[in-house]
Write a protein that holds these residues in place. Structure first.
Motif, PDB file in Angstrom:
ATOM      1  N   LYS A  32       0.834  -1.203   0.000  1.00 41.22           N
ATOM      2  CA  LYS A  32       0.000   0.000   0.000  1.00 41.22           C
ATOM      3  C   LYS A  32       0.866   1.248   0.000  1.00 41.22           C
ATOM      4  O   LYS A  32       0.546   2.245  -0.665  1.00 41.22           O
ATOM      5  N   GLY A  35       1.720   2.148  -3.422  1.00 42.72           N
ATOM      6  CA  GLY A  35       0.613   2.276  -4.366  1.00 42.72           C
ATOM      7  C   GLY A  35       0.447   1.021  -5.186  1.00 42.72           C
ATOM      8  O   GLY A  35       0.112   1.074  -6.374  1.00 42.72           O
ATOM      9  N   PHE A  96       1.021  -1.822 -10.024  1.00 42.03           N
ATOM     10  CA  PHE A  96       1.361  -0.488  -9.538  1.00 42.03           C
ATOM     11  C   PHE A  96       0.459   0.531 -10.227  1.00 42.03           C
ATOM     12  O   PHE A  96       0.482   0.670 -11.450  1.00 42.03           O
ATOM     13  N   ASP A  97      -0.317   1.256  -9.433  1.00 40.83           N
ATOM     14  CA  ASP A  97      -1.253   2.232  -9.980  1.00 40.83           C
ATOM     15  C   ASP A  97      -0.794   3.666  -9.763  1.00 40.83           C
ATOM     16  O   ASP A  97      -1.536   4.608 -10.075  1.00 40.83           O
ATOM     17  N   SER A  98       0.408   3.833  -9.219  1.00 40.39           N
ATOM     18  CA  SER A  98       1.006   5.169  -9.098  1.00 40.39           C
ATOM     19  C   SER A  98       2.434   5.096  -9.626  1.00 40.39           C
ATOM     20  O   SER A  98       3.381   5.577  -9.001  1.00 40.39           O
ATOM     21  N   TRP A  99       2.566   4.479 -10.778  1.00 40.48           N
ATOM     22  CA  TRP A  99       3.889   4.235 -11.355  1.00 40.48           C
ATOM     23  C   TRP A  99       4.514   5.537 -11.842  1.00 40.48           C
ATOM     24  O   TRP A  99       3.811   6.510 -12.135  1.00 40.48           O
ATOM     25  N   ASP A 100       5.820   5.536 -11.907  1.00 42.77           N
ATOM     26  CA  ASP A 100       6.547   6.709 -12.381  1.00 42.77           C
ATOM     27  C   ASP A 100       7.690   6.244 -13.271  1.00 42.77           C
ATOM     28  O   ASP A 100       8.418   5.308 -12.915  1.00 42.77           O
ATOM     29  N   ASN A 103      11.157   5.588 -11.868  1.00 36.01           N
ATOM     30  CA  ASN A 103      11.499   4.450 -11.013  1.00 36.01           C
ATOM     31  C   ASN A 103      12.685   3.690 -11.597  1.00 36.01           C
ATOM     32  O   ASN A 103      12.761   3.467 -12.807  1.00 36.01           O
ATOM     33  N   LYS A 174      10.533   8.924  -5.478  1.00 38.36           N
ATOM     34  CA  LYS A 174       9.643   9.855  -4.791  1.00 38.36           C
ATOM     35  C   LYS A 174       9.305   9.384  -3.384  1.00 38.36           C
ATOM     36  O   LYS A 174       9.029  10.191  -2.486  1.00 38.36           O
ATOM     37  N   GLU A 198       4.628  -1.521 -18.807  1.00 42.57           N
ATOM     38  CA  GLU A 198       4.147  -0.201 -18.420  1.00 42.57           C
ATOM     39  C   GLU A 198       3.013   0.225 -19.349  1.00 42.57           C
ATOM     40  O   GLU A 198       2.998  -0.135 -20.535  1.00 42.57           O
ATOM     41  N   ARG A 203       1.683   5.597 -16.198  1.00 40.29           N
ATOM     42  CA  ARG A 203       1.085   5.794 -14.869  1.00 40.29           C
ATOM     43  C   ARG A 203       0.798   4.465 -14.180  1.00 40.29           C
ATOM     44  O   ARG A 203       0.563   4.425 -12.974  1.00 40.29           O
ATOM     45  N   HIS A 204       0.782   3.395 -14.951  1.00 41.41           N
ATOM     46  CA  HIS A 204       0.494   2.072 -14.401  1.00 41.41           C
ATOM     47  C   HIS A 204       1.564   1.098 -14.886  1.00 41.41           C
ATOM     48  O   HIS A 204       2.159   1.274 -15.951  1.00 41.41           O
TER      49      HIS A 204
END
Length: 749
Positions: A32, A35, A96-100, A103, A174, A198, A203-204
């Protein structure tokens, strides 16, 4: 949950996105914070194409528990209930729903920062196009598996055989958190796989452990191509079990992820007991004999650094042996190798020296050649910075061990001009680049960590010639490469035929430079940087024993892969030893820190290297003593028939790696304060009590074993070369055991 929806082929994100999270309780809070969530499902395939999740007709359970190594151990079990499952597989996925895109994505030996670099899809041997021949190019790689650095689809599909340790990791800048997952090599469905995908908007993402490992595209040669992988047919009632370990922790940068990896890389797949086959003393004698028998080129007055009669088979400076293979023979001081080495050094320095102070890359029969493959005669002035760095470093190491009357005065003149050329290069460009014009001293291709060994060379030059410019540039350049590359979790461009792919050779060279800088300056800065470089290096070393196919050459020889070193993400095979070093920087790092992780890593490399050396009575591709090939193929990059296959030729840099290993390292290292013993040589050793040690030679050959025993106070006050020179040598007949008492004092001498 039964899910039915249309998806595009091989769309893992859509296939898994509609499934209800099944995150085990022990993983809920850690994931969690990232994300993320977890789901396990069966999958349907059509050939090598994913067609979607298959949730019906299966009994499954997913359990998790915390383990002693601060991991969360997850076990998943799947069993089809009433209908035989055809063309099926299993998937355990992190969503992952808050991917960047920032990373850091890591798969040891395969992905560094996701290999998210500019790509040039060229053929082998790759060379830089004209527009890239400038100092300021970004990191540029070949067409290897990678996450995309441009808009659109982004996916990597790997089998575990293309990794040094079946695992993946992500650092989230982050959040300053990291996830590291160790996975099994295979289940009874076959070899496992890892898919990283990705979304187009980044974003995911999903990271999926698949069993069996099915790739839509496989890497073969220099490009991705359609795969012939097949999913499994699973009988009713057949239970498939799969266990992985997840580590979730706070850290600051990729270096924290890599350090954790170094410390836990064997926790899921521990290596088996080491085999003892060839003592160091026999191996060194065999390799020196091979140099005199096969590599000495009397008409030219030099040792060759390759096979055949092309320029690549004559003198190649650095990298594969030029000005390097002479070092072990000079150290051994046996004839005719000693005298020939002096002649070879003289020939190399006379024939390859260029106007700028640098040396040409190759030489044959009175002609110099460049390091640009088919243009090597057209543009002989283009040379690898890495080769020049290796050459200067090893020239200075050899000048340090020779007696004054054995050194020709002009050798020091060449060495100083060479060091001055690097100083000028640095002050002009604030980098060393990758390729240099040795006539003008200008960078031809910039970027990369190709000059990673240069700080070590300049540090030695500063000691020999008492020139402050050398140590100043050594430290400035080392800081730059550490900040630009090491801090980002990769080094690049060490080998000459990978463009600027992430690689192990530049990583080990940077480790060597950091250790040498620490030795020369005593600054903690360089000790800390050495520890970071060692963690990166560990990711290039095979951490487990890959099961080679029955009947393959490596399987027949009962060779174990633990300790073999991968060169790069392009040439997807391991090899015997480090190209081109002994790894003594790791034992020096242990002496400075007392951290056993460094000697454990060195023991894997230095013991494992001799498993791959052929003998007349133990042939591996050849029945000649000393022959060693660079291929330790676990992946299918050269086709299924290439896995475990070895050619009949011997490779000069592998010969060099064995000679350096047997020259620079003790056979047995004993830490008397911690009562720990490491066997680098092919012997068994154990402390019985106090300072009494029993040594056994289990091989069929006589052994002369160097034993170095130290207390903590000696590692702080006695320089490494002095300590090694004082090591005790014990002769053991085949099968013989001897018990000795190690003397008190700082070392065994």
């Amino acid at each position: 949950m039964n899910v039915h929806f249309q998806i595009k082929a091989n769309d893992w994100i859509s296939s898994l996105g509609g499934l209800t999270s099944e995150t085990p309780r022990a993983l809920v809070q850690p994931l969690k914070a990232l994300g993320a969530s977890f789901v396990g499902t069966a999958c349907r395939y059509e050939g090598a194409m994913l067609r979607g999740a298959d949730e019906t007709g299966w009994t499954k359970s997913i359990e998790a528990k915390s383990d002693r190594d601060r991991s969360i151990c997850v076990t998943a079990r799947f069993r089809p209930n009433a209908v035989r499952k055809v063309s099926s597989g299993l998937a355990l996925a992190f969503r992952f729903d808050s991917w960047d895109e920032a990373n850091y994505v890591f798969v040891p030996g395969a992905l560094y920062a996701g290999n998210r670099f500019r790509c040039r899809p060229v053929e082998y041997a790759p060379k830089f196009p004209t527009e890239d021949r400038r100092p300021d190019i970004p990191v540029t790689i070949t067409d290897v598996p990678r996450l995309s650095n441009v808009a659109g689809p982004s996916e990597v599909e790997l089998r575990t055989s293309s990794m040094t340790c079946p695992s993946f990791g992500v650092y989230f800048p982050k959040l300053r958190k990291a996830l590291l997952v160790l996975v099994p090599d295979r289940t009874d469905l076959g070899q496992n796989g890892i898919v990283i995908q990705e979304s187009d908007d980044r974003r995911h993402a999903v990271v999926v452990l698949t069993s069996p490992g099915i790739r839509r595209l496989r890497y073969g040669g220099m490009h991705l191509e359609p795969s012939s992988d097949q999913a499994a047919n699973i009988e009713v009632g057949h239970e498939i079990s799969l266990t992985f370990r997840a580590y979730l922790f706070d850290t600051d940068g990729p270096k924290g992820l890599l350090d954790r990896f170094m410390r836990v890389r064997k926790n899921l797949l521990p290596a088996k007991a080491k085999e003892c086959v060839t003592p160091y003393s026999f191996a060194l004698d065999s390799e020196i004999a091979l140099q005199n028998r096969m590599r000495w080129f009397k008409p030219g007055g030099y040792f060759k650094n390759g096979n055949g009669d092309s320029p690549f088979g004559h003198i190649q400076l650095g990298w594969v042996g030029g000005l390097m293979s002479t070092y072990p023979m000079l150290t051994a001081r046996t004839e005719p190798g000693f005298h020939r080495s002096l002649v070879s050094i003289d020939t190399t320095l006379k024939r390859l020296s260029a106007p700028s102070g640098f040396l040409y890359g190759m030489y044959r029969d009175g002609v110099v050649y460049g390091d640009n493959f088919e243009d090597n005669l057209k543009e002989p002035e283009i040379a690898m910075v890495r080769k020049n760095g290796d050459g200067l470093y090893y020239l200075l190491k050899q000048l340090a061990i020779l007696k004054p009357n054995e050194i020709r005065p002009e050798w020091d003149v060449v060495a100083r001009r060479w060091a001055d050329a690097f100083v000028s290069l640095w002050r002009r460009y604030r980098q060393f680049g990758q390729l240099v014009n040795v006539k003008t001293g200008a960078i031809d291709v910039g970027g990369s960590t190709a000059g990673a060994i240069v700080p070590a060379a300049l540090a030695l030059a500063s000691e020999r010639y008492h020139d402050a410019d050398y140590i100043e540039v050594a430290q400035e350049s080392a800081r730059m490469m550490a900040k630009r590359d090491l801090d980002k979790g990769y080094t690049t461009g060490g080998p000459g035929e990978i463009l600027q792919c992430p690689d192990s050779e530049s990583a080990f060279a940077l480790l060597e430079s950091m250790v040498v800088l620490f030795e020369v300056t005593k600054k903690t800065e360089w000790l800390n940087r050495a520890k970071e470089a060692a963690a990166l290096c560990s990711s290039w070393v095979m951490a487990y024993d890959f099961p080679f196919p029955p009947g393959s050459e490596l399987a027949r020889a009962k060779v174990r892969s633990t300790g073999a070193v991968w060169a790069s993400v392009q040439n997807k095979h391991a090899a015997p030893g480090i190209c081109s070093a002994s790894g003594d920087s790791l034992i020096k790092l242990y002496r400075a820190t007392g951290d056993p992780v460094y000697l454990d890593l060195l023991e894997d490399i230095a013991h494992g290297i001799l498993e791959f050396m052929s003998r007349h009575d133990r042939p591996i591709g050849s029945n000649q003593d000393g022959f060693v090939n660079e291929r330790v193929n676990t992946s299918d990059w050269e086709g299924d028939s290439g896995v475990g296959a070895v050619g009949d030729s011997s490779v000069s840099w592998c010969e060099l790696a064995i000679m350096l290993t047997c020259t620079d390292l003790p056979g047995v290292y004993v830490d008397l304060d911690r009562h720990r013993v490491w066997c680098l040589d092919h012997v068994h050793a154990r402390l019985i009590r106090g300072r009494t040690i029993a040594l056994t030679n289990p091989t069929s050959l006589p052994a002369k074993v160097r034993i170095l025993a130290e207390e903590r106070r000696s590692t702080e006050s006695v320089a490494w070369q002095s300590a090694l020179a004082g090591a005790r040598v014990l002769e053991l007949a085949p099968g013989e055991t001897k018990t000795i008492v190690l003397p008190a004092g700082e070392t065994t001498h």
